[in-house]
Write a protein that holds these residues in place. Structure first.
Motif, short mmCIF file in Angstrom:
data_model
loop_
_atom_site.label_atom_id
_atom_site.label_comp_id
_atom_site.label_asym_id
_atom_site.label_seq_id
_atom_site.Cartn_x
_atom_site.Cartn_y
_atom_site.Cartn_z
N LEU A 1 3.23 50.99 78.76
CA LEU A 1 1.80 51.32 78.89
C LEU A 1 1.41 52.36 77.83
N THR B 1 -4.54 56.13 84.36
CA THR B 1 -4.29 54.72 84.65
C THR B 1 -2.79 54.47 84.70
N ILE B 2 -2.07 55.08 83.77
CA ILE B 2 -0.63 54.89 83.75
C ILE B 2 -0.02 55.35 85.06
N LYS C 1 -1.37 55.67 87.92
CA LYS C 1 -1.77 54.80 89.02
C LYS C 1 -0.92 53.52 88.99
N LYS C 2 -0.81 52.94 87.81
CA LYS C 2 -0.08 51.66 87.69
C LYS C 2 1.39 51.84 88.02
N GLU D 1 1.74 52.01 91.70
CA GLU D 1 1.53 50.70 92.33
C GLU D 1 2.76 49.81 92.20
N ILE D 2 3.29 49.79 90.98
CA ILE D 2 4.41 48.86 90.75
C ILE D 2 5.66 49.34 91.49
N ARG E 1 5.31 48.18 94.91
CA ARG E 1 5.53 46.73 94.93
C ARG E 1 7.02 46.39 94.99
N VAL F 1 4.78 45.74 85.05
CA VAL F 1 3.66 46.66 84.96
C VAL F 1 2.79 46.33 83.75
N ASP G 1 1.91 43.33 82.97
CA ASP G 1 1.26 42.03 83.23
C ASP G 1 1.57 41.01 82.16
#
Lengths: 353, 288, 360
Positions: free
Chosen positions: C101, C110-111, C113-114, C117-118, C121, C150, C152
């Protein structure tokens, strides 16, 4: 086959007949002071094995100081660097003049050295050779260089070379019209004078190409024309003159600096017998002449003239007139503290930008 | 049991004895001697007495500390330049070159070290001097009309120092890069990294111990070098080691020289310590 | 159907060696595609060409219709999970995941957050600040996958990522990977030499040997209808006989094995009488002491050993001629009476066997 056996036999015989077969003789000296031919001759005559270590005044003293006078049987310091060093560090032993064949030496020179190297009741050296420091000039490319001032003259910018050592300081002092030797007795006055000299040399730093440290490298630079004015020993100039008539040694107007190199025996020499043998051997007229012919240095031996090459004899008369000989400034013994003053100034000159 | 342990400890001491003897005789005792010497100075009467004058002299006399700062600064520059040149070379040898060529490259790097430093420096001097090889060709090719003196300046001196210390940077770098897993580099590229970000984020962090040990060695070698600055730097390049030499040899002031020696040891250790702090490393890790 | 990855006539030569020989395939969007083959078959080379680390000698490679030839690995919309994971040991878990990222210039928030999230997951939300060497094998696995996901990627490539795990963990990770893939919906291309991994997880499996695809099919089809004898022997367990065709009926052939047994079976290839063939028979296709023997091939064997392995239990039997034959032993207690040394009869339906021409 028979020949080989004969040869081997002769070799064995020659070894057994040599009085000192297998003994080594350690000589601490300057480059060129012990020509290979003479070493071979000496070894054949006496049976000693000669081991030579090359050095200069400062390193010679440092080496002997580190071992308190051990490791070498004979050293060859300049006569002015003996008495003060001896007083301080006792690295030499008194010379036994009865073992020396005094008839081999020029009497005035032998006496001068005896006088200059005296500490208390003993003297410590006999002369070996002498010479002067002055200018080596490429007269075609640098006309008009007749005194030490040429070394700091804009005219020869980038074509000048000298050693960053005490002779240069002393030479510049003479060129400034002063007599540094007269101030040896008063360190403060001497320091003042030398400060002035150092300022001159710092100012003249853009003039000098490099401070030479290796004699052969300097001669190479003069040959190639990179350097046209240098302060150096006379013999170097004479060597170059033999190759290129434009280059010669010039005794500077304010006086060439005269030095005498000597023989002195280190305090803990193991083989003094060999030391005396070497002195008496190399001072024999024919041997001394061989040395002079090769290295161009003048010797302190008598009766050399008839063995000298004509070109070598000419060198001296070409570079030195009657007046200039009288004008040679002979180094008096260096008193203590002087070297420390000079050392610091030399560092200052080198560090300056 | 006790006999066995006794025997074992005896054996241990037996093996250790030469090391201790070596350390003691050749390193510790001379250094103690030097330390004592450095702490003695002549008083007004000309007698040697205990004194810190030799150390004070260093800070009081600008020539000395300025020379030291200059020497240290130039050694740092040399180290940085050496690192920047050696890094890609080491990477190429360790990662890109084929196995067959790798040995040949290392030998090529070693080759100059089969002759003495003096010969190496004279080699450069023959190349660069006014009547030297390089000038000869430049003149022949008509690129210049008058020969240029390429010796006796700081740039040449640094080049000489870099040249003579490169091996000591390249070898630790090669060994540390050989241990770098290729897939880490590929992973970095796969995740979008470019050459610069991969070098910065992956290769350099991995090579850090090698970089540090190489830098320490090169820095110490440059700091302690005598010949190269003297011969290639010429008239403008007083190096601190030369000052130590001068104290010992020209001024006969061994006490001052010894003090300078210790200051060099102390200050260079300080610089290395500072460097390790800044890069957040410990000496133990670097050596291991 | 959208095609994410399309390879056409891919050839890769290393000097005289052809590692990949004229391979073409399409991978539909969102599918789990496996390439199965023994080591040295060229599957890793193929994967590295998709990732961009190697370049095909000829052929074309398109991702989402975009030609990938000449595009550097860091510019491709694919990410690779390396065989040994290649996690960066100089970074912690969140730095590893954030690496890609950062390279894209995504802003810090954003990083964060991502990454968070991952990590949720993959079920490791607490591990953001752990060092890599503090993770277990399975955790490393998940971080390596998270690090790619992460970003995508259009296609996620996986190079035998389970190889280093122990058996139990491997079984567990298989299921997790499959779950993860169906959740995120990313196209996975998975390389393995382990047929069970390929069969369990994949929508579609390509069996590769000597640089060519022998068959591309769903796991079920691969198992039931192998296209070549290599696929038949490589995928799943099989009993193998060398045999000669002795008769041809409608959709059946009669063969005589080397040990003079006579069977009826199917043939994949067109054969004529006298043709040498290989006959493959799955252990679970064999019925022990069948009640209804009509239409079955029958043979008598002696039980040499009972290989109890739970649901995977087998009988090792031996025919009169000394041929070994493995038979599945269903664990419904029906066959508990069978002991070592017993003589039993076996039967199998002609539809269960399959013959391929013998390649000389």
């Amino acid at each position: 086959m028979k020949k080989a056996i004969l040869l081997a036999l002769m070799m064995v015989l020659s070894f057994t007949f040599s009085a000192h077969a297998g003994e080594t003789f350690n000589l601490l000296t300057w480059k060129g002071y012990a020509p290979t031919e003479l070493i071979k001759k000496f070894e054949a005559e006496t049976g000693y094995t000669v081991k030579v270590t090359y050095s200069n005044n400062e390193e010679m003293i440092a080496k002997l100081r580190a071992t308190r006078g051990a490791g070498f049987d004979l050293a060859q310091p300049s006569q002015d660097r003996i008495s003060s060093v001896q007083k301080k560090y006792s690295i030499y032993q008194p010379m036994d003049y009865s073992q020396i064949k005094s008839a081999l030496f020029i009497p005035s020179m032998l006496n001068a050295v005896k006088r200059n190297t005296a500490v208390e009741n003993n003297s410590y050296a006999v002369p070996f050779c002498w010479g002067t420091s002055g200018l080596i000039v490429n007269t075609a490319k640098a006309p008009g260089a007749t005194d030490y001032t040429a070394l700091i003259s804009e005219k020869y910018k980038g074509r000048v070379s000298y050693r960053l050592k005490r002779p240069t300081l002393i030479a510049m002092a003479f060129a400034m019209g002063k007599d540094p030797f007269a101030l040896y007795g008063s360190p403060t006055e001497y320091k003042k004078l030398m400060n002035k000299v150092a300022d001159e040399l710092i100012k003249a730093k853009p003039i000098v190409k490099n401070y030479w440290t290796n004699g052969d490298a300097l001669l190479q630079s003069m040959r190639s024309g990179e350097v046209t004015v240098a302060m150096a020993w006379d013999n170097g100039g004479w060597k170059l003159h033999a190759e290129n008539k434009d280059i010669d040694f010039i005794a500077p107007a304010s006086g060439a600096l005269g030095w005498i190199d000597t023989f002195a025996i280190p305090a803990k020499a193991k083989n003094t017998k060999a030391a005396y043998a070497w002195i008496n051997f190399i001072m024999r007229p024919e041997n001394a002449a061989m040395f002079t012919n090769k290295e161009k240095y003048a010797t302190a031996a008598v009766g050399v003239a008839k063995f000298l090459d004509k070109a070598v004899a000419d060198n001296f008369s070409r570079s030195f007139s009657e007046d200039t000989i009288d004008n040679i400034k002979w180094y008096p013994p260096v008193p203590a503290h002087i070297e420390a003053i000079e050392g610091k100034l030399l560092d200052k000159i080198k560090a300056a930008n | 049991m006790t006999a066995f342990t006794k025997k074992k400890s005896l054996l241990f001491w037996l093996f250790l004895a030469p090391v201790i003897g070596w350390l003691g005789l050749l390193i510790i005792i001379p250094h103690i001697d030097l330390l004592i010497m450095s702490l003695k100075a002549e008083n007004d009467m000309g007698d040697l007495v205990w004194s810190t004058a030799n150390y004070m002299e260093f800070f009081r006399e600008p020539i000395y500390w300025v020379t030291f700062v200059r020497t240290a600064l130039y050694s740092v520059i040399t180290t940085v330049v050496t690192l920047m040149i050696s890094f890609p070379i080491a990477f190429y040898i360790a990662k890109v070159a084929s196995n067959k060529l790798r040995g040949a490259y290392v030998i090529l790097l070693l080759l100059p070290f089969w002759v003495s430093e003096l010969v190496r420096v004279y080699g450069w001097m023959i190349l660069l001097r006014e009547s030297g090889v390089l000038n000869f060709f430049l003149l022949k090719l008509g690129i210049i009309t008058t020969p240029i003196e390429m010796l006796y300046n700081d740039a040449t001196m640094i080049m000489g120092l870099v040249y003579s210390s490169m091996l000591f940077m390249v070898v630790p770098l090669i060994s540390v890069m050989e241990s770098l897993d290729d897939s880490l580099v590929e992973a970095s590229f796969d995740l979008g990294g470019g050459v610069i970000s991969t070098t910065w984020n992956i290769i350099i962090p991995h090579a850090k111990p090698g970089i540090t040990s190489g830098c320490i060695v090169v820095f110490m070698l440059s700091l302690g070098n005598y010949l190269t600055p003297n011969l290639m730097g010429g008239k403008n390049s007083l190096w601190f080691t030369e000052q130590i030499y001068n104290q010992f040899i020209a001024s006969f002031n061994w006490n001052q020289g010894a003090a300078f020696g210790f200051l060099l040891l102390l200050l260079s250790s300080l610089i290395i310590w500072f460097g390790l702090k800044v890069t957040k490393q410990t000496l133990g890790k670097v050596v291991a | 159907m959208n095609i994410d990855l399309s390879a056409k006539d891919i050839v890769k030569k290393f000097g005289a060696l052809t590692a990949v020989n004229n391979i073409s395939f399409d991978v539909p969007k969102g599918s789990f595609f496996s390439i199965l083959g023994p080591s040295g078959c060229g599957k890793t080379t193929l994967l590295r060409m998709i990732a961009g680390f190697d370049h095909p000698t000829s052929g074309s490679l398109k991702i989402c219709g975009r030609d990938m030839l000449g595009i550097a690995p860091n510019k491709r919309p694919v990410n690779l999970v390396f065989q040994h994971l290649a996690l960066f040991p100089m970074m912690n878990v969140s730095e590893n995941i954030a690496f890609g990222l950062h390279r894209r210039g995504v802003d810090k928030q954003t990083i964060q957050k991502k990454v968070h999230e991952i990590l949720e997951r993959v079920g490791l939300p607490e591990y953001a600040n752990k060092r890599i060497d503090q993770l277990s094998g399975g955790q490393k696995q998940r971080i390596a996958i998270a690090r790619c996901l992460v970003l995508d990627p259009t296609v996620l490539l996986l190079d035998e990522p389970l190889g280093a795990l122990d058996l139990k963990l491997r079984e567990q990770m298989k299921v997790e990977l499959k779950k993860l893939q169906s959740e995120v919906g990313t196209t996975f291309i998975y390389i393995t030499h382990d047929q069970s991994e390929a069969l369990v997880m994949s929508d579609s499996v390509a069996v590769m040997q000597n640089g060519v695809f022998e068959q591309i099919a769903s796991p079920r089809e691969l198992y039931a209808e192998p296209a070549t004898s290599f696929v038949a022997s490589f995928v799943g367990d099989n009993n193998t006989w060398s045999a000669t065709v002795s008769g041809i009926e409608n959709d059946c052939i009669a063969v005589e094995t080397d040990s003079n047994l006579h069977f009826k079976t199917r043939s994949k290839d067109n054969v004529s009488i006298g043709q040498k063939v290989d006959l493959f028979l799955r252990p679970e296709a064999i019925v022990i002491n069948p009640h209804d023997v009509s239409g079955l091939n029958l043979l008598q064997v002696t039980v040499k050993a009972v290989l109890f392995d739970g649901a995977n239990s087998r009988l090792l039997t031996v025919t009169k001629a000394g041929r070994e034959l493995t038979v599945s032993l269903p664990q419904n207690r029906q066959y508990d009476y069978i002991q070592k040394g017993d003589r039993i009869s076996l039967g199998w339906s002609p539809e269960s066997g399959i013959c391929f021409k013998r390649e000389e």
